[in-house]
Design a protein around this motif. Structure first.
Motif, short mmCIF file in Angstrom:
data_model
loop_
_atom_site.label_atom_id
_atom_site.label_comp_id
_atom_site.label_asym_id
_atom_site.label_seq_id
_atom_site.Cartn_x
_atom_site.Cartn_y
_atom_site.Cartn_z
N ALA A 1 5.26 30.19 28.75
CA ALA A 1 4.52 28.94 28.94
C ALA A 1 5.48 27.76 29.04
O ALA A 1 5.31 26.86 29.89
N ASP B 1 6.95 27.84 32.48
CA ASP B 1 6.03 27.32 33.50
C ASP B 1 6.01 25.80 33.50
O ASP B 1 6.02 25.15 34.56
N GLU B 2 5.97 25.22 32.31
CA GLU B 2 5.94 23.75 32.23
C GLU B 2 7.27 23.16 32.68
O GLU B 2 7.29 22.09 33.31
N ARG C 1 9.29 24.41 34.96
CA ARG C 1 9.33 24.45 36.42
C ARG C 1 8.51 23.31 37.02
O ARG C 1 8.91 22.69 38.01
N ARG D 1 10.59 33.15 33.81
CA ARG D 1 10.08 32.17 34.77
C ARG D 1 11.19 31.50 35.58
O ARG D 1 10.95 30.51 36.25
N ALA E 1 5.24 24.14 41.76
CA ALA E 1 5.00 24.72 40.45
C ALA E 1 4.05 23.82 39.68
O ALA E 1 4.10 22.60 39.77
N PHE F 1 1.16 23.99 35.96
CA PHE F 1 0.68 24.78 34.83
C PHE F 1 -0.71 24.30 34.45
O PHE F 1 -1.11 23.17 34.75
N HIS G 1 -2.85 26.39 28.28
CA HIS G 1 -1.74 26.31 27.35
C HIS G 1 -2.19 25.76 26.00
O HIS G 1 -1.67 26.15 24.95
#
Length: 755
Positions: A90, A93-94, A96, A144, A296, A298, A303
Motif C-alpha cells: 500500500a 502504491d501511494e 508511485r 510495487r 499511478a 491509489f 487503504h
C-alpha cells in the motif's frame, strides 16, 4: 538497457561527486546532458510524508495527504508477515501515485530501553521478530517498484545525544542482537537502500564505518544497493565515501561535492572508489525510473479500511476479567479526551498528514452504541482538573461500564528526545482513582508508543493496548471493544513493572557521549526470563475472546547436527465460540551452557486464524543458525553440543509444550595456547586432554588437583576447582615439572591447533 559503466566514463569529476549528495531535502541531482534523472525520497515507515516545494525535515510544513497506518510498535504486535507485506505494498502504491521512488523505512532498531523516544517507530526488542517483519515490509513496498531504505544502521537505540553518542557494544552482543535485527531483512528482502545512523558505534560514526557499511553489510550480507545518510548524519564526507556511504542527504550546498572532487584530484582517494559509488547509485536510480508506471493512483478508502484491519490485529488485550467485549445494551461512560482527539501516530519526521481520522466517538455513534462522553482530562496539560474528574465520576456512577481513553500525549514521547519515566500524566492517574472509586466495571484503552508503568492495573477490569493505531484507530477500537472481532495482537516488547526492572536502567542513556551496552545480550525478555524478574506483561503476551489449546508437539528428528533443517509441529485448536487468531511462538533453550546464554530465545512464530472448534497443524522450521552463538574470538557462529529444549508457547511466560533435543554441534576449538592457558579450558578438547595426560602422567601424584584431568577417582570439589583454574605455568610452582618440559607441552598443544 543502459550501459552504466559507459555513462560513468562520460561524466565529469564534478558530476560524479555531485551525484553523491542531494539536490534538495528529498531529491537527488539529475545529470540532464547524459539522461540521468533524479529520484525522490520521502519518510514513510507507516505513511508517506511527501512534501511540495516548501520542504523541511520534521514536518513543520504540511505534507500531502496519505494513509496513516499504525506505527511499528503496533504493527509488530500483529506478528503478521502477511499484513506487513500488505502495508508495504500500500505504501508502494501511494509512493508511485506521488512520484516517489524510495520510501525511508522500515526502522529495524532494537528496543533496548522503553524510554527511547522513537520506540513507536521500531518493531521489537527481539531481533528475529524485528528482522522478519522488516523483510516483509520491504518486500511489499518493492513489489510495487518502489525502493525501501532500511534504517537506522546500526545501534540507534536512543534519542539522547543521538548525533554524537558512541554506542559501545561487545562483538557478540552486536552480532546476536543489534546487527541480527537487520541481517535477515538485508539478505532475504534485498532493500534498494540502507540508511546509516547518526550515532557512533565503538568509536566510529556510522556514516564512515568501514566495517559496518562495507565489511559486514556488503561483503558478508551481500547488500547491492546504496547507503544513504540519515539527514545530517555525515561527519567527514570523504571518509564516508571511502567507508561505503554513497549518498549524503540533504543537499549540503555543494561544499561536500567539492571535498570529494578535491580528494580525487589530489590523489587522497582513488577515482575508482567514487566510480563504484556512482555505479551503485545509478543502478538504483534507473531501476526506480524503469519500474514507475505512467499513470499511478491509489484507492484512499480501500487503504483506510486496510489501516482499520491492520490496527485491530495490532492491538493487544493485556488484561480482561470478562468485562470485554461490551454489549450493545450496556450504558457506557466514555471518558478521556483521546476519544475525540486520538493520538494515532508518533511525533517527528514520520508525522503523516492523514487522509482522514476516525475517532472512537465517531465509531461508537455509527454503531448506535449507548454511550455518554466526558472529557475527563486535558491532553495538553498534566495538571488535574477537579471539575472534569468530578463530572467523569458522576457519569461513571450512572453507567454500566466506564471506558477510560488514556495514553501518552505527543509531548511525552517523540523523535528527538527520550522519556525520563514510564508513568502516565498525573491528571490521568487521578482520573483513574476518581472513576474506579465509584465504578466497579472499568476498562482502560491506551494510546502510547512504548511501555508504561501501571500501578493501577489491579483497580481496573480490562486493559486494551491500542498503541498508535493509525487513522482508523477509532473504528478498530470499537470493533474490539464490542467484539466484532477478537483481539489477537501480542506484545513485541516486555512491559516492566517499573523502570528499575529494565536491564539497561543503569546504562541508559549513558554518560556524556558514551553509552555502554553493559547488559550484553540480555535485552528485554532475555533478561527477565534469565534472571527471573517478573514483568508487568511479558513479551509475546496477548489475550483473546477465544481459547486456544496446544497439543501434539513433534520434532522431525531426535537429534540435530545443523546439516539440514528441523521441523517443529504442533496442533492448535480454537476451543472458544468465535473465530479468532492465535500467535504461536517457538523458543529454544540452550541448556549446554557452553557460554552465558539467555534462558530462552524466540526462534520462530506463526499466526493462525481458526473457526470455533477448528484445529490447525502449525509447522515451524529451525536451521543451524537458530542454535548458534557468536564466537567473537573466531569471528564465526558456533553451534554447541548438548541438550536443547524446544518450547512452544502463547508468550515467553506461557509455555504450553516442551521437548528435549540432542544437538551434535561443532567440535570444541582449542583456546589460544600459551603458558597462561587454564587446564579447565583445555579439558573440553579430547586431543588436548590426551596430550596433557602424556606430559603430566609422571607428576600426577605430586598434584592432587590433576586427579580429575587424569580420570582418577577420589578427587574432591576443592581440588577439582583448583585444577580447573590452574594456568599451565603454575604446574612448575607445585611440582617437579620444568620450564623445558612446559615448552615441549606448549608445542605439542599448538600442533593440535594447526590445520
Amino acid at each position: 538497457m543502459r550501459d552504466v559503466k559507459t555513462l560513468i566514463e562520460q561524466m565529469t569529476l564534478e558530476e560524479k561527486a555531485g551525484l553523491c549528495s542531494g539536490d534538495n531535502f528529498w531529491r537527488t541531482k539529475a545529470v540532464e546532458r547524459l539522461g540521468i534523472p533524479a529520484i525522490n525520497l520521502a519518510d514513510g515507515p507507516h505513511g508517506l510524508r511527501a512534501q511540495g516545494e516548501e520542504q523541511d525535515h520534521l514536518g513543520v510544513n504540511d505534507s500531502r495527504p496519505a494513509t496513516c497506518f499504525p506505527t511499528a510498535a503496533g504493527l509488530a504486535s500483529s506478528w503478521s508477515v502477511e499484513r506487513l507485506e500488505q502495508l508495504g505494498a500500500a505504501l508502494g502504491d501511494e509512493a508511485r501515485a506521488e512520484g516517489l521512488h524510495v520510501v525511508l523505512g522500515p526502522g529495524a532498531n532494537i528496543k533496548r530501553s522503553p524510554l527511547c523516544g522513537r520506540n513507536f517507530e521500531y518493531f521489537s526488542e527481539d531481533p528475529l521478530l524485528s528482522s522478519q517483519l522488516a523483510a516483509a515490509h520491504i518486500r511489499g513496498t518493492q513489489s510495487r517498484g518502489v525502493g525501501s531504505s532500511l534504517k537506522h544502521f546500526a545501534a540507534n537505540n536512543q534519542e539522547h545525544r543521538r548525533m554524537s553518542v558512541d554506542a559501545r557494544i561487545d562483538e557478540r552482543t552486536l552480532r546476536e542482537i543489534y546487527l541480527a535485527s537487520f541481517e535477515h531483512a538485508v539478505k532475504e528482502a534485498h532493500p534498494w537502500t540502507v540508511m546509516c545512523a547518526y550515532n557512533r558505534l565503538n568509536g566510529d560514526y556510522c556514516s564512515e564505518h568501514q566495517r559496518l557499511l562495507t565489511d559486514i553489510l556488503r561483503d558478508e550480507w551481500g547488500f547491492e544497493g546504496f547507503v544513504v545518510s540519515d539527514w545530517g548524519a555525515v561527519n567527514e564526507r570523504v571518509s564516508g565515501l571511502e567507508a561505503g556511504m554513497e549518498l549524503e542527504m540533504p543537499a549540503p550546498v555543494g561544499e561536500r561535492d567539492a571535498q570529494i572532487a578535491a580528494a580525487v584530484r589530489e590523489g587522497r582517494v582513488e577515482e575508482a572508489v567514487l566510480d563504484q559509488a556512482v555505479e551503485r547509485l545509478l543502478r538504483i536510480i534507473f531501476k526506480a525510473h524503469d519500474a514507475r508506471p505512467e499513470h499511478a493512483a491509489f484507492d484512499a478508502e480501500a487503504h483506510h479500511q486496510l489501516a482499520r484491519h491492520i490496527a485491530r490485529e495490532s492491538m493487544v488485550l493485556l488484561q480482561n476479567d470478562g468485562t470485554l467485549p461490551l454489549k450493545n445494551t450496556q450504558r457506557v461512560a466514555v471518558i478521556g479526551e483521546f476519544a475525540e482527539r486520538p493520538r494515532y501516530q508518533g511525533g517527528g519526521s514520520s508525522h503523516v498528514n492523514a487522509t482522514r481520522v476516525e475517532t472512537l466517538l465517531e465509531a461508537l455513534e455509527s454503531r448506535d452504541a449507548r454511550f455518554n462522553y466526558l472529557k475527563g482530562f486535558e491532553i495538553d496539560r498534566d495538571a488535574s482538573d477537579q471539575q472534569l474528574e468530578q463530572d467523569a465520576a458522576t457519569a461513571a456512577v450512572h453507567a454500566d461500564v466506564a471506558v477510560l481513553c488514556l495514553g501518552l500525549p505527543e509531548r511525552h514521547e517523540s523523535e528527538g528526545y527520550d522519556r525520563t519515566h514510564l508513568n502516565l500524566p498525573a491528571n490521568q492517574l487521578t482520573l483513574i482513582e476518581a472513576v474506579t472509586r465509584v465504578q466497579p466495571n472499568t476498562v482502560v484503552v491506551l494510546a502510547n508508543g512504548a511501555p508504561i508503568a501501571m500501578p493501577w492495573a489491579g483497580q481496573v477490569n480490562a486493559i486494551l493496548e491500542g498503541y498508535l493505531g493509525g487513522q482508523a484507530i477509532g473504528a478498530a477500537l470499537a470493533d474490539l471493544l464490542y467484539g466484532e472481532v477478537s483481539p489477537s495482537g501480542k506484545l513485541a516488547e516486555t512491559f516492566p513493572q517499573r523502570l528499575e526492572d529494565n536491564p539497561v536502567h543503569l546504562n541508559f542513556p549513558g554518560q556524556g557521549d558514551v553509552v555502554n551496552y553493559g547488559e550484553g545480550i540480555f535485552v528485554g525478555y532475555r533478561y527477565h526470563d534469565t534472571h527471573d524478574v517478573a514483568p508487568l506483561f511479558p513479551f509475546g503476551h496477548g489475550l483473546s475472546y477465544a481459547r486456544f489449546d496446544y497439543a501434539s508437539l513433534t520434532l522431525s528428528a531426535d537429534t540435530f547436527d545443523g546439516q539440514d533443517t528441523l521441523t517443529v509441529g504442533v496442533d492448535i485448536t480454537n476451543s472458544g465460540d468465535r473465530k479468532a487468531s492465535e500467535i504461536v511462538q517457538l523458543y529454544l533453550s540452550d541448556q549446554t551452557q557452553t557460554v552465558p546464554v539467555a534462558a530462552q530465545a524466540l526462534r520462530g512464530f506463526d499466526r493462525v486464524t481458526l473457526a470455533p472448534g477448528e484445529t490447525s497443524r502449525v509447522e515451524l522450521v529451525l536451521t543451524r543458525r537458530d542454535f548458534c552463538w557468536y564466537d567473537a574470538e573466531r569471528a564465526d557462529w558456533r553451534m554447541p553440543t548438548g541438550t536443547f529444549e524446544v518450547r512452544i508457547g502463547a508468550s515467553s511466560r506461557d509455555i504450553r509444550l516442551t521437548q528435549r533435543l540432542e544437538v551434535q554441534g561443532d567440535a570444541t576449538p582449542l583456546p589460544v595456547i600459551d603458558r597462561n592457558t587454564l587446564l579447565g579450558d583445555l579439558k573440553a578438547h579430547d586431543g588436548a586432554v590426551r596430550v596433557l595426560r602424556e606430559h603430566l602422567a609422571d607428576i600426577a601424584d605430586e598434584l592432587p588437583m590433576l586427579n580429575a584431568l587424569m580420570g582418577r577417582e577420589g578427587s574432591d570439589d576443592l581440588m577439582n576447582a583448583m585444577g580447573h583454574y590452574l594456568p599451565l605455568r603454575a604446574i612448575i610452582s607445585f611440582s617437579s615439572f620444568t620450564e623445558a618440559r612446559l615448552e615441549r607441552l606448549l608445542k605439542d598443544l599448538e600442533t593440535l591447533a594447526s590445520p
